[in-house]
Design a protein around this motif. Structure first.
Motif, PDB file in Angstrom:
ATOM      1  N   HIS A   1      -1.980   4.347  -7.307  1.00 20.58           N
ATOM      2  CA  HIS A   1      -2.040   3.201  -8.223  1.00 20.58           C
ATOM      3  C   HIS A   1      -3.440   2.604  -8.287  1.00 20.58           C
ATOM      4  CE1 HIS A   1       2.125   3.195  -9.313  1.00 20.58           C
ATOM      5  NE2 HIS A   1       2.478   3.254  -8.049  1.00 20.58           N
ATOM      6  N   ALA A   2      -4.171   2.624  -7.196  1.00 23.43           N
ATOM      7  CA  ALA A   2      -5.534   2.093  -7.202  1.00 23.43           C
ATOM      8  C   ALA A   2      -6.451   2.960  -8.062  1.00 23.43           C
ATOM      9  CB  ALA A   2      -6.081   2.018  -5.780  1.00 23.43           C
ATOM     10  N   GLU A   3      -6.236   4.266  -8.045  1.00 23.46           N
ATOM     11  CA  GLU A   3      -7.104   5.164  -8.807  1.00 23.46           C
ATOM     12  C   GLU A   3      -6.739   5.224 -10.284  1.00 23.46           C
ATOM     13  OE1 GLU A   3      -6.976   8.892  -6.770  1.00 23.46           O
ATOM     14  OE2 GLU A   3      -8.330   8.186  -5.196  1.00 23.46           O
ATOM     15  N   TRP A   4      -5.487   4.976 -10.612  1.00 19.16           N
ATOM     16  CA  TRP A   4      -5.059   5.106 -11.986  1.00 19.16           C
ATOM     17  C   TRP A   4      -4.901   3.784 -12.710  1.00 19.16           C
ATOM     18  CZ3 TRP A   4      -5.130   9.526 -14.593  1.00 19.16           C
ATOM     19  CH2 TRP A   4      -5.254  10.682 -13.852  1.00 19.16           C
ATOM     20  N   GLU A   5      -5.083   2.691 -11.998  1.00 19.13           N
ATOM     21  CA  GLU A   5      -4.969   1.387 -12.631  1.00 19.13           C
ATOM     22  C   GLU A   5      -6.145   1.181 -13.582  1.00 19.13           C
ATOM     23  OE1 GLU A   5      -5.015  -2.185 -10.185  1.00 19.13           O
ATOM     24  OE2 GLU A   5      -2.885  -1.860  -9.898  1.00 19.13           O
ATOM     25  N   PRO A   6      -5.878   0.659 -14.763  1.00 20.86           N
ATOM     26  CA  PRO A   6      -6.991   0.395 -15.661  1.00 20.86           C
ATOM     27  C   PRO A   6      -7.914  -0.654 -15.047  1.00 20.86           C
ATOM     28  CG  PRO A   6      -4.871  -0.041 -16.726  1.00 20.86           C
ATOM     29  CD  PRO A   6      -4.600   0.311 -15.322  1.00 20.86           C
TER      30      PRO A   6
ATOM     31  N   ASP B   1       3.697  -2.816   4.493  1.00 22.57           N
ATOM     32  CA  ASP B   1       3.749  -3.387   3.141  1.00 22.57           C
ATOM     33  C   ASP B   1       2.778  -4.548   2.991  1.00 22.57           C
ATOM     34  OD1 ASP B   1       5.609  -1.577   2.208  1.00 22.57           O
ATOM     35  OD2 ASP B   1       7.334  -2.863   2.630  1.00 22.57           O
ATOM     36  N   GLU B   2       2.675  -5.408   4.012  1.00 23.19           N
ATOM     37  CA  GLU B   2       1.732  -6.528   3.965  1.00 23.19           C
ATOM     38  C   GLU B   2       0.297  -6.025   3.899  1.00 23.19           C
ATOM     39  OE1 GLU B   2       2.377  -9.114   7.316  1.00 23.19           O
ATOM     40  OE2 GLU B   2       4.466  -9.494   6.750  1.00 23.19           O
ATOM     41  N   ALA B   3      -0.025  -5.030   4.719  1.00 19.19           N
ATOM     42  CA  ALA B   3      -1.390  -4.494   4.742  1.00 19.19           C
ATOM     43  C   ALA B   3      -1.760  -3.851   3.410  1.00 19.19           C
ATOM     44  CB  ALA B   3      -1.532  -3.473   5.873  1.00 19.19           C
ATOM     45  N   LEU B   4      -0.802  -3.182   2.780  1.00 13.78           N
ATOM     46  CA  LEU B   4      -1.090  -2.480   1.530  1.00 13.78           C
ATOM     47  C   LEU B   4      -1.383  -3.417   0.363  1.00 13.78           C
ATOM     48  CD1 LEU B   4       1.504   0.399   1.807  1.00 13.78           C
ATOM     49  CD2 LEU B   4      -0.982   0.602   1.952  1.00 13.78           C
ATOM     50  N   ARG B   5      -1.124  -4.695   0.539  1.00  8.89           N
ATOM     51  CA  ARG B   5      -1.454  -5.668  -0.510  1.00  8.89           C
ATOM     52  C   ARG B   5      -2.928  -6.050  -0.500  1.00  8.89           C
ATOM     53  NH1 ARG B   5       3.292  -8.698   1.552  1.00  8.89           N
ATOM     54  NH2 ARG B   5       5.067  -7.733   0.556  1.00  8.89           N
ATOM     55  N   LYS B   6      -3.650  -5.684   0.539  1.00 10.73           N
ATOM     56  CA  LYS B   6      -5.077  -6.013   0.639  1.00 10.73           C
ATOM     57  C   LYS B   6      -5.866  -5.130  -0.314  1.00 10.73           C
ATOM     58  CE  LYS B   6      -4.741  -7.611   5.368  1.00 10.73           C
ATOM     59  NZ  LYS B   6      -5.202  -7.466   6.735  1.00 10.73           N
ATOM     60  N   GLU B   7      -7.099  -5.535  -0.583  1.00  9.73           N
ATOM     61  CA  GLU B   7      -7.951  -4.799  -1.514  1.00  9.73           C
ATOM     62  C   GLU B   7      -8.715  -3.659  -0.849  1.00  9.73           C
ATOM     63  OE1 GLU B   7      -8.308  -5.167  -4.871  1.00  9.73           O
ATOM     64  OE2 GLU B   7      -6.607  -6.530  -4.729  1.00  9.73           O
TER      65      GLU B   7
ATOM     66  N   LEU C   1      -9.546  -0.574   1.288  1.00 15.26           N
ATOM     67  CA  LEU C   1      -8.860   0.559   1.905  1.00 15.26           C
ATOM     68  C   LEU C   1      -9.175   0.709   3.392  1.00 15.26           C
ATOM     69  CD1 LEU C   1      -8.595   3.349  -0.761  1.00 15.26           C
ATOM     70  CD2 LEU C   1      -6.940   2.885   1.009  1.00 15.26           C
ATOM     71  N   PRO C   2     -10.435   0.581   3.825  1.00  7.71           N
ATOM     72  CA  PRO C   2     -10.695   0.670   5.268  1.00  7.71           C
ATOM     73  C   PRO C   2      -9.951  -0.412   6.069  1.00  7.71           C
ATOM     74  CG  PRO C   2     -12.738   0.942   4.062  1.00  7.71           C
ATOM     75  CD  PRO C   2     -11.694   0.550   3.059  1.00  7.71           C
ATOM     76  N   GLU C   3      -9.871  -1.604   5.524  1.00  5.28           N
ATOM     77  CA  GLU C   3      -9.141  -2.677   6.201  1.00  5.28           C
ATOM     78  C   GLU C   3      -7.646  -2.359   6.272  1.00  5.28           C
ATOM     79  OE1 GLU C   3      -8.483  -7.520   5.863  1.00  5.28           O
ATOM     80  OE2 GLU C   3      -9.791  -6.506   4.427  1.00  5.28           O
ATOM     81  N   ILE C   4      -7.106  -1.811   5.201  1.00  2.56           N
ATOM     82  CA  ILE C   4      -5.690  -1.417   5.171  1.00  2.56           C
ATOM     83  C   ILE C   4      -5.415  -0.371   6.245  1.00  2.56           C
ATOM     84  CG2 ILE C   4      -3.951  -0.179   3.819  1.00  2.56           C
ATOM     85  CD1 ILE C   4      -5.199  -1.479   1.310  1.00  2.56           C
ATOM     86  N   MET C   5      -6.238   0.673   6.286  1.00  5.02           N
ATOM     87  CA  MET C   5      -6.019   1.766   7.238  1.00  5.02           C
ATOM     88  C   MET C   5      -6.139   1.284   8.679  1.00  5.02           C
ATOM     89  SD  MET C   5      -5.266   4.145   5.243  1.00  5.02           S
ATOM     90  CE  MET C   5      -5.071   3.541   3.605  1.00  5.02           C
TER      91      MET C   5
END
Length: 163
Positions: free
Chosen positions: A131-136, A27-33, A35-39
């Motif tokens: 959510h990242a792809e569909w967020e305005p 959950d903490e990692a998923l708050r980052k911007e 995607l490579p860093e999250i993974m």
């Protein structure tokens, strides 16, 4: 209720605590911007949620890009996998593997709870991507949003509606 609590072994509770800690870190990692860093972060700390931490490696494949921090065993002794599904399309997977005979340790099989952990993490990654792809976005024009919507639409259903 007291008897139910006593029925759990200390080892069982320790394993559940490790899994919970892994979920908190995901959950903490998923708050980052990024995607490579999250993974990469998820690959780094997710093995801590498994029984045999030292022998466990986690690999995430997302849109044909592989993420891992430990060397990936060529012939894993055992592995489990959960697909990353976004808009009914498989975009990749999260895979946990035990390498063969690490430090002469017996080969370990995965617990049912570890399979649930992997499914949960794959679901969280799927939600983050959705959510990242569909967020305005200020960068996305209305036309880009419409094209993205049409690309991710069930085409047979669209043709049926438009007839």
């Amino acid at each position: 209720m007291f008897n139910e609590i006593n029925d759990f072994s200390i080892d069982f509770l320790k394993e559940r605590a490790k899994e919970l800690e892994s979920l908190y870190r995901v959950d903490e990692a998923l708050r980052k911007e990024s995607l490579p860093e999250i993974m990469t972060d998820i690959c780094r700390f997710l093995p801590r949620g498994f029984c045999n931490v030292r022998a466990c490696s986690v690999v995430i494949c997302l849109d044909d890009k592989l993420y891992s921090v430990k060397p990936v065993p060529e012939r894993p002794a055992n592995e489990i996998r959960s697909d990353i599904i976004v808009n009914d399309r498989i975009r990749g997977y999260v895979k946990a593997m035990y390498s063969e005979d690490v430090l002469n340790m017996p080969i370990t099989s995965f617990l049912a709870e570890e399979g649930k952990l992997l499914n949960s993490v794959a679901g969280k990654i799927s939600n983050r991507i959705f959510h990242a792809e569909w967020e305005p976005s200020e960068l996305r024009s209305n036309w880009e949003a419409i094209l993205l919507l049409l690309q991710n639409t069930d085409h047979t259903m669209l043709l049926y509606i438009c007839e």
